[in-house]
Design an enzyme around this catalytic site. Sequence first.
Site, mmCIF file in Angstrom:
data_model
loop_
_atom_site.group_PDB
_atom_site.id
_atom_site.type_symbol
_atom_site.label_atom_id
_atom_site.label_comp_id
_atom_site.label_asym_id
_atom_site.label_seq_id
_atom_site.Cartn_x
_atom_site.Cartn_y
_atom_site.Cartn_z
ATOM 1 N N ARG A 34 0.849 -1.197 0.000
ATOM 2 C CA ARG A 34 0.000 0.000 0.000
ATOM 3 C C ARG A 34 0.876 1.235 0.000
ATOM 4 O O ARG A 34 2.093 1.149 -0.022
ATOM 5 C CB ARG A 34 -0.937 -0.015 1.203
ATOM 6 C CG ARG A 34 -0.219 0.013 2.540
ATOM 7 C CD ARG A 34 -1.214 -0.202 3.669
ATOM 8 N NE ARG A 34 -0.498 -0.351 4.928
ATOM 9 C CZ ARG A 34 -1.030 -0.850 6.022
ATOM 10 N NH1 ARG A 34 -2.269 -1.245 6.031
ATOM 11 N NH2 ARG A 34 -0.303 -0.941 7.114
ATOM 12 N N THR B 4 3.133 4.089 0.849
ATOM 13 C CA THR B 4 4.130 4.207 1.909
ATOM 14 C C THR B 4 4.731 5.594 2.000
ATOM 15 O O THR B 4 5.450 5.903 2.933
ATOM 16 C CB THR B 4 5.324 3.255 1.652
ATOM 17 O OG1 THR B 4 5.923 3.642 0.409
ATOM 18 C CG2 THR B 4 4.880 1.817 1.603
ATOM 19 N N TRP C 143 12.909 3.399 -11.078
ATOM 20 C CA TRP C 143 12.163 3.187 -12.314
ATOM 21 C C TRP C 143 12.944 3.702 -13.513
ATOM 22 O O TRP C 143 12.899 3.113 -14.592
ATOM 23 C CB TRP C 143 10.787 3.854 -12.252
ATOM 24 C CG TRP C 143 9.829 3.061 -11.423
ATOM 25 C CD1 TRP C 143 9.332 3.405 -10.201
ATOM 26 C CD2 TRP C 143 9.287 1.773 -11.731
ATOM 27 N NE1 TRP C 143 8.498 2.412 -9.742
ATOM 28 C CE2 TRP C 143 8.446 1.408 -10.653
ATOM 29 C CE3 TRP C 143 9.415 0.888 -12.809
ATOM 30 C CZ2 TRP C 143 7.749 0.201 -10.634
ATOM 31 C CZ3 TRP C 143 8.718 -0.310 -12.777
ATOM 32 C CH2 TRP C 143 7.897 -0.645 -11.707
ATOM 33 N N SER D 74 6.060 -1.897 -17.854
ATOM 34 C CA SER D 74 5.109 -0.807 -17.702
ATOM 35 C C SER D 74 3.838 -1.293 -16.988
ATOM 36 O O SER D 74 3.267 -0.583 -16.152
ATOM 37 C CB SER D 74 4.773 -0.240 -19.085
ATOM 38 O OG SER D 74 3.621 0.555 -19.033
ATOM 39 N N HIS E 150 4.552 -1.587 -13.303
ATOM 40 C CA HIS E 150 4.589 -0.230 -12.758
ATOM 41 C C HIS E 150 3.158 0.280 -12.541
ATOM 42 O O HIS E 150 2.826 0.813 -11.481
ATOM 43 C CB HIS E 150 5.344 0.655 -13.763
ATOM 44 C CG HIS E 150 5.741 1.989 -13.225
ATOM 45 N ND1 HIS E 150 6.493 2.879 -13.949
ATOM 46 C CD2 HIS E 150 5.481 2.605 -12.054
ATOM 47 C CE1 HIS E 150 6.686 3.972 -13.240
ATOM 48 N NE2 HIS E 150 6.091 3.844 -12.082
ATOM 49 N N ARG F 134 -2.257 9.646 -12.047
ATOM 50 C CA ARG F 134 -1.432 8.616 -12.677
ATOM 51 C C ARG F 134 -2.037 8.061 -13.962
ATOM 52 O O ARG F 134 -1.322 7.571 -14.824
ATOM 53 C CB ARG F 134 -1.195 7.465 -11.698
ATOM 54 C CG ARG F 134 -0.369 7.864 -10.494
ATOM 55 C CD ARG F 134 -0.270 6.704 -9.530
ATOM 56 N NE ARG F 134 0.353 7.083 -8.270
ATOM 57 C CZ ARG F 134 1.654 7.196 -8.092
ATOM 58 N NH1 ARG F 134 2.468 6.979 -9.097
ATOM 59 N NH2 ARG F 134 2.136 7.526 -6.926
ATOM 60 N N CYS G 44 12.836 1.624 0.274
ATOM 61 C CA CYS G 44 11.750 1.341 1.219
ATOM 62 C C CYS G 44 11.550 -0.164 1.315
ATOM 63 O O CYS G 44 11.339 -0.828 0.303
ATOM 64 C CB CYS G 44 10.486 2.033 0.713
ATOM 65 S SG CYS G 44 8.953 1.394 1.345
ATOM 66 N N CYS H 12 8.327 -1.688 -0.035
ATOM 67 C CA CYS H 12 8.295 -1.642 -1.501
ATOM 68 C C CYS H 12 9.270 -2.668 -2.065
ATOM 69 O O CYS H 12 9.022 -3.288 -3.101
ATOM 70 C CB CYS H 12 8.683 -0.263 -2.013
ATOM 71 S SG CYS H 12 7.882 1.080 -1.151
#
Length: 468
Positions: A187, A189, A200, A252, A255, A287, A394, A397
């Site tokens: 979720r 963060t 990325w 992609s 992502h 996004r 993180c 993540c």
Amino acid sequence: MDSGWGFLIGLLGAVWLLSSGHGEQQSPETAAQRCFCQVSGYLDDCTCDVETIDRFNNYRLFPRLQKLLESDYFRYYKVNLKRPCPFWNDISQCGRRDCAVKPCQSDEVPDGIKSASYKYSEEANNLIEECEQAERLGAVDESLSEETQKAVLQWTKHDDSSDNFCEADDIQSPDAEYVDLLLNPERYTGYKGPDAWKIWNVIYEENCFKPQTIKRPLNPLASGQGKSEENTFYSWLEGLCVEKRAFYRLISGLHASINVHLSARYLLQETWLEKKWGHNITEFQQRFDGILTEGEGPRRLKNLYFLYLIELRALSKVLPFFERPDFQLFTGNKIQDEENKMLLLEILHEIKSFPLHFDENSFFAGDKKEAHKLKEDFRLHFRNISRIMDCVGCFKCRLWGKLQTQGLGTALKILFSEKLIANMPESGPSYEFHLTRQEIVSLFNAFGRISTSVKELENFRNLLQSIH
Ligand SMILES: *[C@@H]1O[C@H](CO)[C@@H](O)[C@H](O)[C@H]1NC(C)=O
Ligand SMILES: *[C@@H]1O[C@H](CO)[C@@H](O)[C@H](O)[C@H]1NC(C)=O
């Protein structure tokens, strides 16, 4: 991983609106249409349409898959989160609490949780129980028959072989720990800014088959490129062979999926008593909205569906491996293990019945030598991406990044092992094709994430319609 690009895109969107004199209110499209209108009908590179996937996933697959993933076998994932980043000096460690991953160790259950109110003590009890179960899972390797042990030796050799798309995480390392995935949900963060951006960026720039001649950043978010440049970019993408284009689309799609989760489980409110997580429509629009992202958003969502189809196809292909009577979802609880295996097979049969599977025969179909080289390129690029996951600052993540790349890597391994799977003996150890527990757990959990994303898209569609 949170990219933190939402802000930049919002800004670019605003600048574009101002400079082109198009007010948002002039657009006849609703907010929902702006995210989804282009995400319908047939997907490029395959003969499947979005609506069929939605119906199949949301009503037939998703509920059963969720149930399976809550079982002990699938909720514990062993992972080494302490491997150093192999590519650059990784100085920034995330101090945010929301990034922390709770490893499962019964003696480490905080006293605070143990002695708190009934809700928390229930949680603590569960935690202890879960940790004991996790420890039991650690014993899996010790309960092998002699015959299987022989096979294991083969598998270990195999795991290092050229069939693997991921850098094998050294799960024998003392640093590797069982993590309860249900206690560590993916979720929002707050992991953003230069660190997330760099990850990325490196993935897109250095690992996505970018030809030397292309000067433009491959990362679709890297700059506010004008329409004409964008068209060049996409015509370049179209000019790529189907395999390289597929590679880009998988990344992609991953992502996009991660960003759908972050928008769906956004930290909406935090008080000293509780935290509230839920859908943040603004974040989602930043996004994925067609206008705010200059057309990128709907493409990203299409790539998410593409990724879904690839993993779905892999699951349909690997059915014979799980159908063998020797295969167990071993946790030590015989009755539950058998029930779970039945549920697993039910899910896989359902997947096999999906009428519009991706046709991977168009992959690597060209001349044999070239196909071999492409496949090898593909594998090396993918392995590299799995190593880059060790650079994610993180921890939460990093956990989900590693799990999802390993899951996708496993799916690719399956798709490229079709003959080996077909030739597997019906019983007894299989020397040719094998999946480790790690691979199985990551494969299903990674697919569970994509399946959840597709389901969340329905939720966002409804939310966007209701605000209009
Ligand atoms: C939703 O996300 C946006 C950023 O995209 C943020 O500015 C806003 O505060 C968030 N809303 C809530 C309720 O947290
Ligand atoms: C692996 O990734 C690193 C860091 O991005 C890059 O420098 C290197 O060229 C990549 N190697 C391959 C084979 O893609």
